[in-house]
Design a protein around this motif. Structure first.
Motif, PDB file in Angstrom:
ATOM      1  N   VAL A  15      10.450   4.539   1.234  1.00  0.00           N
ATOM      2  CA  VAL A  15      10.849   5.943   1.116  1.00  0.00           C
ATOM      3  C   VAL A  15      11.566   6.424   2.374  1.00  0.00           C
ATOM      4  O   VAL A  15      12.653   7.008   2.308  1.00  0.00           O
ATOM      5  CB  VAL A  15       9.624   6.831   0.813  1.00  0.00           C
ATOM      6  N   MET A  16      10.971   6.173   3.535  1.00  0.00           N
ATOM      7  CA  MET A  16      11.529   6.709   4.771  1.00  0.00           C
ATOM      8  C   MET A  16      12.954   6.216   5.057  1.00  0.00           C
ATOM      9  O   MET A  16      13.828   7.026   5.396  1.00  0.00           O
ATOM     10  CB  MET A  16      10.606   6.394   5.949  1.00  0.00           C
ATOM     11  N   PRO A  17      13.248   4.924   4.924  1.00  0.00           N
ATOM     12  CA  PRO A  17      14.644   4.508   5.159  1.00  0.00           C
ATOM     13  C   PRO A  17      15.640   5.155   4.202  1.00  0.00           C
ATOM     14  O   PRO A  17      16.784   5.416   4.588  1.00  0.00           O
ATOM     15  CB  PRO A  17      14.591   2.984   4.946  1.00  0.00           C
ATOM     16  N   LEU A  18      15.200   5.453   2.972  1.00  0.00           N
ATOM     17  CA  LEU A  18      16.110   6.046   2.002  1.00  0.00           C
ATOM     18  C   LEU A  18      16.387   7.516   2.287  1.00  0.00           C
ATOM     19  O   LEU A  18      17.480   8.012   2.012  1.00  0.00           O
ATOM     20  CB  LEU A  18      15.544   5.885   0.585  1.00  0.00           C
ATOM     21  N   THR A  43       0.837  -1.191   0.000  1.00  0.00           N
ATOM     22  CA  THR A  43       0.000   0.000   0.000  1.00  0.00           C
ATOM     23  C   THR A  43       0.878   1.248   0.000  1.00  0.00           C
ATOM     24  O   THR A  43       2.096   1.175   0.180  1.00  0.00           O
ATOM     25  CB  THR A  43      -0.907   0.022   1.233  1.00  0.00           C
ATOM     26  N   ASP A  44       0.236   2.411  -0.211  1.00  0.00           N
ATOM     27  CA  ASP A  44       1.000   3.666  -0.241  1.00  0.00           C
ATOM     28  C   ASP A  44       1.686   3.928   1.097  1.00  0.00           C
ATOM     29  O   ASP A  44       2.847   4.355   1.137  1.00  0.00           O
ATOM     30  CB  ASP A  44       0.071   4.830  -0.591  1.00  0.00           C
ATOM     31  N   SER A  45       0.976   3.691   2.199  1.00  0.00           N
ATOM     32  CA  SER A  45       1.570   3.929   3.515  1.00  0.00           C
ATOM     33  C   SER A  45       2.714   2.956   3.790  1.00  0.00           C
ATOM     34  O   SER A  45       3.765   3.345   4.328  1.00  0.00           O
ATOM     35  CB  SER A  45       0.503   3.808   4.608  1.00  0.00           C
ATOM     36  N   LYS A  46       2.540   1.703   3.415  1.00  0.00           N
ATOM     37  CA  LYS A  46       3.597   0.718   3.616  1.00  0.00           C
ATOM     38  C   LYS A  46       4.812   1.051   2.755  1.00  0.00           C
ATOM     39  O   LYS A  46       5.966   0.912   3.192  1.00  0.00           O
ATOM     40  CB  LYS A  46       3.072  -0.676   3.272  1.00  0.00           C
ATOM     41  N   ARG A  92      25.247   2.537   7.488  1.00  0.00           N
ATOM     42  CA  ARG A  92      25.777   1.178   7.618  1.00  0.00           C
ATOM     43  C   ARG A  92      24.649   0.139   7.672  1.00  0.00           C
ATOM     44  O   ARG A  92      24.767  -0.952   7.107  1.00  0.00           O
ATOM     45  CB  ARG A  92      26.645   1.076   8.879  1.00  0.00           C
ATOM     46  N   ARG A  93      23.555   0.522   8.327  1.00  0.00           N
ATOM     47  CA  ARG A  93      22.418  -0.392   8.392  1.00  0.00           C
ATOM     48  C   ARG A  93      21.811  -0.614   7.011  1.00  0.00           C
ATOM     49  O   ARG A  93      21.453  -1.749   6.669  1.00  0.00           O
ATOM     50  CB  ARG A  93      21.368   0.168   9.352  1.00  0.00           C
ATOM     51  N   GLN A  94      21.700   0.451   6.236  1.00  0.00           N
ATOM     52  CA  GLN A  94      21.156   0.319   4.892  1.00  0.00           C
ATOM     53  C   GLN A  94      22.080  -0.500   4.005  1.00  0.00           C
ATOM     54  O   GLN A  94      21.625  -1.335   3.206  1.00  0.00           O
ATOM     55  CB  GLN A  94      20.929   1.716   4.272  1.00  0.00           C
ATOM     56  N   GLN A  95      23.384  -0.286   4.147  1.00  0.00           N
ATOM     57  CA  GLN A  95      24.327  -1.054   3.346  1.00  0.00           C
ATOM     58  C   GLN A  95      24.326  -2.521   3.734  1.00  0.00           C
ATOM     59  O   GLN A  95      24.528  -3.404   2.896  1.00  0.00           O
ATOM     60  CB  GLN A  95      25.728  -0.465   3.508  1.00  0.00           C
TER      61      GLN A  95
END
Length: 271
Positions: free
Chosen positions: A186-189, A177-180, A265-268
């Protein structure tokens, strides 16, 4: 060994003068705040101790430091939270062109070109006409948001202009969904960028003087209190306050820096 040209030494000298111009006053304040109990407001220094750093937390002859600091801290946190939320939502809305978007864009950033004192005066007049009492939080919050919101909005526009929408499209294709999609894609990026925006808007609010000057009511924020005490305080306690607030600001920068590295580092690690 390659011989340096004359222009290199001239540019080096100019750079050294530039750094001295930027940090010389700050270093002077630091030094004068580290005097002994008999220290004065000018050189030469009289002793070396942390006495005046401790006096910041004591009762002053005129005014005080603790309550204005708490007010500035609360106001800065509120401004940061509202600015981050509003700038993210607004910049996402501007990811697609719509009728009147150009007009809305220029109206949003118009407050950046209006003199700060006029913004403060205008907000004070509005509160007076509406019959609302001005105070450091309500009217101060409005005054600070006219400064922080346009800046954060411009930054977030630049962030989303470099954002690859294919990540969102892939999430929707998989049934999100859009919120998910927003919270998990989007938010982590954009989280590392939000740390920088949050730090910037907090410091802009924490240090703001002009836009708060006419709308603070009977209670001062820290910059207003410092300005009022410059004509009354005749001890290095005022310099010590400058030292402590600089340490406080630097600590926020370090915390944001380590938090940014942790997020990256978490994203990588998940990539």
């Amino acid at each position: 060994m390659q011989k340096r040209s004359l222009s290199f030494y001239l540019l080096l000298a100019f750079f050294c003068l530039f750094v001295l111009f930027l940090y010389g006053p700050m270093i002077t304040i630091f030094m004068l705040s580290m005097q002994g109990p008999d220290g004065g407001l000018t050189f030469p220094m009289r002793g070396l101790s942390f006495y005046w750093l401790g006096q910041v937390f004591q009762e002053q002859r005129v005014g005080n430091f603790i309550e204005p600091f708490v007010r500035s801290l609360i106001l800065g946190a509120a401004v940061m939270a509202i600015t981050i939320s509003a700038s993210v939502l607004a910049s996402m809305g501007f990811r697609q062109r719509f009728k009147g978007s150009t007009v809305i864009f220029y109206m949003t950033i118009a407050s950046l070109i209006v003199p700060s004192i006029l913004v403060s005066l205008g907000i004070g007049v509005v509160f007076q006409v509406m019959g609302w009492p001005t105070n450091w939080f309500t009217s101060g919050l409005g005054a600070h948001l006219t400064w922080t919101l346009p800046i954060a909005f411009l930054i977030m526009l630049g962030i989303f202009n470099r954002f690859n929408p294919s990540y969102e499209e892939a999430a929707r294709d998989l049934g999100a969904t859009d919120s998910k999609t927003f919270w998990e894609i989007v938010m982590p990026l954009i989280a590392p960028s939000l740390l920088g925006v949050g730090l910037l808007t907090f410091t802009l609010s924490y240090d703001e003087f002009t836009r708060t000057s006419l709308v603070s009511g009977q209670s001062n924020t820290l910059p207003l209190e410092i300005f009022g005490m410059t004509t009354n305080v005749t001890s290095p306690a005022l310099y010590a306050l400058g030292t402590l607030t600089t340490i406080f600001s630097a600590s926020l920068i370090l915390i944001a820096f380590f938090a940014y590295n942790a997020v990256v580092r978490r994203q990588q690690g998940k990539a």
